[in-house]
Design a protein around this motif. Structure first.
Motif, PDB file in Angstrom:
ATOM      1  N   SER A 161       6.172  19.816  47.656  1.00  0.00           N
ATOM      2  CA  SER A 161       7.193  19.221  46.755  1.00  0.00           C
ATOM      3  C   SER A 161       7.615  19.283  45.678  1.00  0.00           C
ATOM      4  O   SER A 161       6.486  18.707  45.039  1.00  0.00           O
ATOM      5  CB  SER A 161       7.584  17.599  47.709  1.00  0.00           C
ATOM      6  N   LEU A 200       9.541  16.846  42.627  1.00  0.00           N
ATOM      7  CA  LEU A 200      11.237  15.736  41.948  1.00  0.00           C
ATOM      8  C   LEU A 200      11.429  16.454  41.142  1.00  0.00           C
ATOM      9  O   LEU A 200      11.220  17.871  40.793  1.00  0.00           O
ATOM     10  CB  LEU A 200      10.328  14.471  41.038  1.00  0.00           C
ATOM     11  N   ASP A 201      12.585  16.278  41.126  1.00  0.00           N
ATOM     12  CA  ASP A 201      13.506  16.462  40.286  1.00  0.00           C
ATOM     13  C   ASP A 201      14.321  16.729  39.141  1.00  0.00           C
ATOM     14  O   ASP A 201      14.460  18.038  38.250  1.00  0.00           O
ATOM     15  CB  ASP A 201      15.664  15.357  40.816  1.00  0.00           C
ATOM     16  N   GLN A 202      12.597  15.929  38.792  1.00  0.00           N
ATOM     17  CA  GLN A 202      13.128  16.244  37.220  1.00  0.00           C
ATOM     18  C   GLN A 202      12.013  17.903  36.676  1.00  0.00           C
ATOM     19  O   GLN A 202      12.318  18.157  36.061  1.00  0.00           O
ATOM     20  CB  GLN A 202      12.318  15.071  36.348  1.00  0.00           C
ATOM     21  N   SER A 209      16.235  12.796  49.682  1.00  0.00           N
ATOM     22  CA  SER A 209      15.327  12.611  48.884  1.00  0.00           C
ATOM     23  C   SER A 209      16.130  13.220  47.311  1.00  0.00           C
ATOM     24  O   SER A 209      16.840  13.533  46.837  1.00  0.00           O
ATOM     25  CB  SER A 209      14.101  12.765  49.486  1.00  0.00           C
ATOM     26  N   LEU A 210      14.872  12.196  46.485  1.00  0.00           N
ATOM     27  CA  LEU A 210      15.217  12.601  44.661  1.00  0.00           C
ATOM     28  C   LEU A 210      14.380  13.769  44.430  1.00  0.00           C
ATOM     29  O   LEU A 210      13.526  13.812  43.431  1.00  0.00           O
ATOM     30  CB  LEU A 210      14.520  11.452  44.002  1.00  0.00           C
ATOM     31  N   SER A 211      13.975  14.214  45.628  1.00  0.00           N
ATOM     32  CA  SER A 211      12.844  15.904  45.379  1.00  0.00           C
ATOM     33  C   SER A 211      13.314  17.417  46.664  1.00  0.00           C
ATOM     34  O   SER A 211      14.123  16.873  47.260  1.00  0.00           O
ATOM     35  CB  SER A 211      11.451  15.254  45.664  1.00  0.00           C
ATOM     36  N   TYR A 212      12.908  18.179  45.721  1.00  0.00           N
ATOM     37  CA  TYR A 212      13.636  19.236  46.460  1.00  0.00           C
ATOM     38  C   TYR A 212      11.627  20.129  46.927  1.00  0.00           C
ATOM     39  O   TYR A 212      10.651  19.587  47.118  1.00  0.00           O
ATOM     40  CB  TYR A 212      13.185  20.336  45.117  1.00  0.00           C
ATOM     41  N   LYS A 224      16.778  21.329  48.500  1.00  0.00           N
ATOM     42  CA  LYS A 224      16.889  20.256  48.296  1.00  0.00           C
ATOM     43  C   LYS A 224      18.151  19.863  49.762  1.00  0.00           C
ATOM     44  O   LYS A 224      18.930  20.718  50.304  1.00  0.00           O
ATOM     45  CB  LYS A 224      17.940  19.591  47.396  1.00  0.00           C
ATOM     46  N   GLU A 242      24.663  13.796  52.125  1.00  0.00           N
ATOM     47  CA  GLU A 242      24.309  13.620  50.921  1.00  0.00           C
ATOM     48  C   GLU A 242      22.958  13.308  51.160  1.00  0.00           C
ATOM     49  O   GLU A 242      22.485  13.727  51.598  1.00  0.00           O
ATOM     50  CB  GLU A 242      24.438  11.833  50.984  1.00  0.00           C
ATOM     51  N   PRO A 243      22.567  13.594  49.886  1.00  0.00           N
ATOM     52  CA  PRO A 243      20.776  13.969  49.368  1.00  0.00           C
ATOM     53  C   PRO A 243      19.682  13.126  50.288  1.00  0.00           C
ATOM     54  O   PRO A 243      20.537  12.042  50.214  1.00  0.00           O
ATOM     55  CB  PRO A 243      20.672  14.518  47.946  1.00  0.00           C
TER      56      PRO A 243
END
Lengths: 208, 642
Positions: A26, A28-30, A164-167, A147, A161-162
């Motif tokens: 996994s 994070l989006d960043q 989580s904040l990760s891929y 995602k 809607e997503p």
């Protein structure tokens, strides 16, 4: 109507018993941009593609304790492409020396009447989600970075809607059974991604 | 202290004397202490006069001087104990030394006195000249100072050369890095440990050939400084795998089938001059390109041999060593050979010199390369990302086969793909057929002067098809005799002939068929030419037939004939032309002019003279004129009244 007998025996696809070798991780989006950049460099020289799929998971409960699970997936962004029905077996237990999660898998392309067909057979939908992301390829390896979105209105992609904040990063190879060298290949590729994302054998059963 | 009685205290040294015995009543008996002389004697006893570690003792012993040792031997007998403790050691040593000296002196004196063994003479001593010694001193000092000066110079020189070498080393390092940069622009490189490896293979272009195809980049900076640096020196060198060294090419040729197949698979290499490197390109570039070419040739040959074994054909393809032999047409053999020459001189020398350059089909060799590239491209473009993403890789149409219920034919068309070998055999067939057609037309054109054949080859061809336009004309009458124009479409196995009027005739690959066809067309041309000529000359065509059912049977095609009448109807000319029998021209005279016809009693009236008379054959070879049509024109002109 009586439900047909359900087996949990490994299903063989055609004559060849196919196995999926899988590592998951996994990010994070960043960190996504960096990972995509690295994958572009590492993977086969072709334009990375995006995808948006809708997956429904169907269960068939029989006499046995564990239900029979089938996954039906359809692309949202490619009209005309066939549906994909997938059976995934239980991860092969034991054998810690193996570098990737190994499980039985059967892939079938189907037409769009699949949901009705499954429901007629006695399956019922357990859950559904939408996966949107990027797809890469390196030889036989497939790398999907996507995602997961929660579906609000059943059966449609609108308003998802997503989750989580990760891929989710998946590194998978489908190969005939017994080709364990594939696992090493998968592992060595995962090593090259290590600074960005740690890919591991994740047993979904243990998370539940 | 004054009041008390005095107490006597006896003081005695403890154990002054050695206790010899303690009685049962506690009384002790003492050992009487030794007197002075006794003590001396005891100490003297301890001295070992005979024992010494010196080796000379042995030497002395060997000398015949027993008399001197008389008392000493006695002492030796006494002193056997306590070798380590010598209270009188120095005394003993001195005594011993003195004894030795004395013995030596005695011996020397004996020798000198007796003069039996030795004679002593005074030694004459030469005194060194003081001047000479001074010169020597000077020389030594000069040498010394010179040496030190040289030392300093040498040191300096060494330091200089070291710095120069360092400079060059740095420069070369820089050169190496820039070369590496240039290399990276053209080739795929990666670092593995402390090595730099490159990729020669076409894998990224879609090749599936399992050869590794890696080369190693070598830093070539530590060269011998003393030697002159060669002109083509490059700080970067590449090491290619040994099996990719040298040069290689594929040789494709078509030969008449040899009856002996004993020399199969022994295609010799012939010397091919190595391509000159373009100025400005580094030598690693040409080296890598050559290696890549070898790799590609290997891949092509491997692919061809695999197909040759797999493909079922009526006449099986033969793969022997580095040669693939196939039979495109009966009696003809297509051979594809892989020639790989390493750089050593030996293999080049042994190559045969009797190579004919023309049995090389360069076009096919080029096409082979093109085909494999196409194949690569196909494998690359076949790879499409699956959608949905969980689906396996594969052909998109194949995935549709199930859901859309493709039938067998549709699936077959998807899978059908012609192999490299099949394609190249088809091309070879076409090339052969084309060249043979050209040869047939040319030989006919040179053999037959009348009528003339013209062939116009189209310059734009397909690999499997080319076309030629064949015109049959008569010299000088090109404008009026345009009757026969043929379009020959040469395919892989057959030739399709399209007539001007739209008829299509299909000929097989046999040479004879084409030749016969052209011959019959030429014979028809003559008759058609007469027809055209008649129109121009104002004669009337009475009958015309391309295929005459009368007369001798031709072996090729049919004879054709025409009959024309002069404008006033007096004369009639009949022409029969066959491809084999040639032309036969008859002229019919009016009845009145013929003398042979006997005057009939019945036909008395004058009007009957207009009846046609008999035919007479013209002696055609005695006619003037350069060709058939010209002769015909002359004949017609002669028969036309002014």
């Amino acid at each position: 109507m009586e439900a047909p007998p359900v087996t949990t025996m490994p299903v063989s696809g055609g004559t060849i018993n196919m196995m999926e070798y899988l590592l998951q991780g996994s990010i994070l989006d960043q960190g996504l941009e960096g990972l995509l950049h690295r994958l572009r460099g590492l993977c086969d020289n072709m334009e990375p593609e995006t995808f948006a799929d809708h997956e429904s998971v169907y269960l068939l409960k029989g006499q046995q304790a564990s239900p029979f699970v089938l996954r039906a997936r359809r692309p949202l962004d490619r009209p005309g492409a066939p549906w994909h029905l997938r059976y995934l077996g239980q991860p092969e237990a034991g054998d810690r020396s193996r570098h990737a999660l190994v499980r039985n898998c059967v892939d079938i392309a189907t037409s769009e009447v699949l949901p009705e067909f499954l429901q007629e057979m006695g399956f019922r939908m357990d859950h559904e989600f939408i996966a949107k992301g990027h797809l890469f390829r390196k030889g036989v390896m497939k790398i999907a970075v996507y995602k997961v979105f929660r579906v609000l209105v059943a059966g449609t992609a609108e308003g998802a809607e997503p989750l989580s904040l990760s891929y989710l990063v998946e590194l998978s190879v489908v190969a005939p059974a017994g080709q364990d060298s594939v696992a090493d290949e998968v592992r060595s590729f995962a090593e090259q991604l290590r600074p960005l994302v740690q890919l591991e054998k994740i047993d979904p059963k243990r998370l539940m | 202290m004054s009041g008390g009685p005095a107490v006597q205290i006896s003081i005695e040294s403890s154990a002054e004397k050695q206790i010899q015995e303690v009685g049962l009543d506690g009384s002790e008996t003492y050992v009487q202490p030794l007197s002075m002389s006794q003590n001396l004697a005891r100490l003297a006893q301890r001295i070992d006069f005979g024992q010494d570690s010196d080796e000379e003792e042995n030497g002395e012993r060997s000398l015949p001087r027993e008399n001197d040792w008389g008392d000493q031997d006695e002492e030796e007998g006494l002193v056997k104990f306590q070798p380590s403790l010598w209270p009188w050691d120095s005394v003993r040593n001195h005594l011993r030394g003195t004894l030795t000296e004395m013995c030596v002196l005695h011996d020397v004196l004996t020798l000198v006195k007796d003069k039996r063994y030795m004679h002593l003479d005074p030694v004459s001593q030469e005194s060194i000249a003081p001047k000479q010694s001074q010169h020597g001193l000077l020389l030594v000092s000069k040498r010394k100072s010179l040496f030190s000066a040289a030392q300093i110079l040498l040191k300096g020189g060494e330091r200089l050369s070291k710095s120069v070498a360092e400079n060059q080393e740095n420069k070369r390092q820089r050169d190496f890095n820039s070369e590496l940069l240039r290399l990276r622009q053209h080739w795929k490189l990666r670092k593995l440990g402390d090595k730099i490896l490159g990729d020669l293979s076409y894998r990224s272009a879609g090749s599936l050939f399992p050869h590794q195809g890696t080369f190693e980049v070598i830093k070539n900076t530590d060269i011998d400084l003393d030697k002159k640096i060669p002109e083509d020196y490059c700080p970067l060198d590449v090491q290619i795998p040994s099996d990719l060294e040298g040069s290689a090419y594929l040789k494709v040729s078509i030969q008449k089938q040899s009856s002996d197949i004993g020399d199969l698979g022994t295609v010799n290499l012939f010397k091919r001059p190595l391509p000159k490197t373009k100025p400005g390109t580094p030598h690693w570039q040409s080296k890598l390109e050559a290696a890549q070419n070898v790799l590609l040739c290997k891949e092509i040959f491997a692919q061809l041999s695999r197909e040759a074994v797999q493909i079922k054909s009526q006449i099986p393809h033969i793969v022997v060593k580095n040669q693939i032999i196939s039979q495109p047409f009966p009696g003809l053999q297509l051979s594809i050979s892989f020639c790989h020459s390493t750089n050593d001189k030996k293999s080049q020398k042994s190559s045969s010199d009797k190579m004919n350059p023309e049995d090389h089909l360069y076009v096919l060799e080029h096409n082979l390369h093109q085909l494999i590239r196409e194949f690569h491209k196909q494998t690359l473009s076949n790879i499409v990302m699956p959608h949905p993403a969980s689906a396996p890789f594969g052909h998109k149409r194949m995935r549709l086969a199930g859901p859309q219920a493709f039938d067998r034919n549709e699936i077959n068309t998807m899978q059908q793909s012609e192999g490299l070998l099949e394609k190249i055999i088809k091309q070879a067939k076409h090339i052969f057929l084309r060249s043979r057609t050209a040869r047939t037309i040319d030989s006919l054109a040179s053999r037959i002067e009348d009528p003339q054949i013209q062939a116009h080859w189209s310059s734009i061809n397909d690999v499997y098809e080319s076309s030629v336009k064949v015109l049959i004309t008569s010299q000088g009458y090109e404008q009026i005799c345009k009757s026969i124009q043929l379009q020959l479409n040469i395919g892989v196995d057959q030739i399709r002939v399209v007539h001007r009027d739209g008829r299509v005739i299909t000929l097989s690959h046999q040479e004879q068929e084409l030749q016969d066809f052209l011959l019959s067309q030429m014979s028809q041309h003559q008759v058609l030419a007469v027809q055209q000529l008649a129109k121009v000359m104002g004669w009337h065509v009475l009958s015309f037939s391309n295929h005459v059912g009368l007369g001798p049977v031709e072996s090729i095609g049919n004879a054709s004939s025409i009959t024309v009448a002069s404008p006033n109807g007096d004369y009639t000319v009949s022409v029969r032309n066959g491809p084999e029998s040639g032309s036969k021209v008859m002229v019919q005279f009016p009845r009145c002019q013929s003398k042979e016809v006997p005057k009939s009693d019945v036909l008395q009236d004058n009007k009957w003279t207009h009846l046609r008379g008999p035919f007479k054959e013209v002696q055609w070879n005695k006619m003037e004129g350069r060709n058939f049509v010209y002769k015909m024109e002359l004949l017609m002109a002669a028969l036309t009244p002014c």
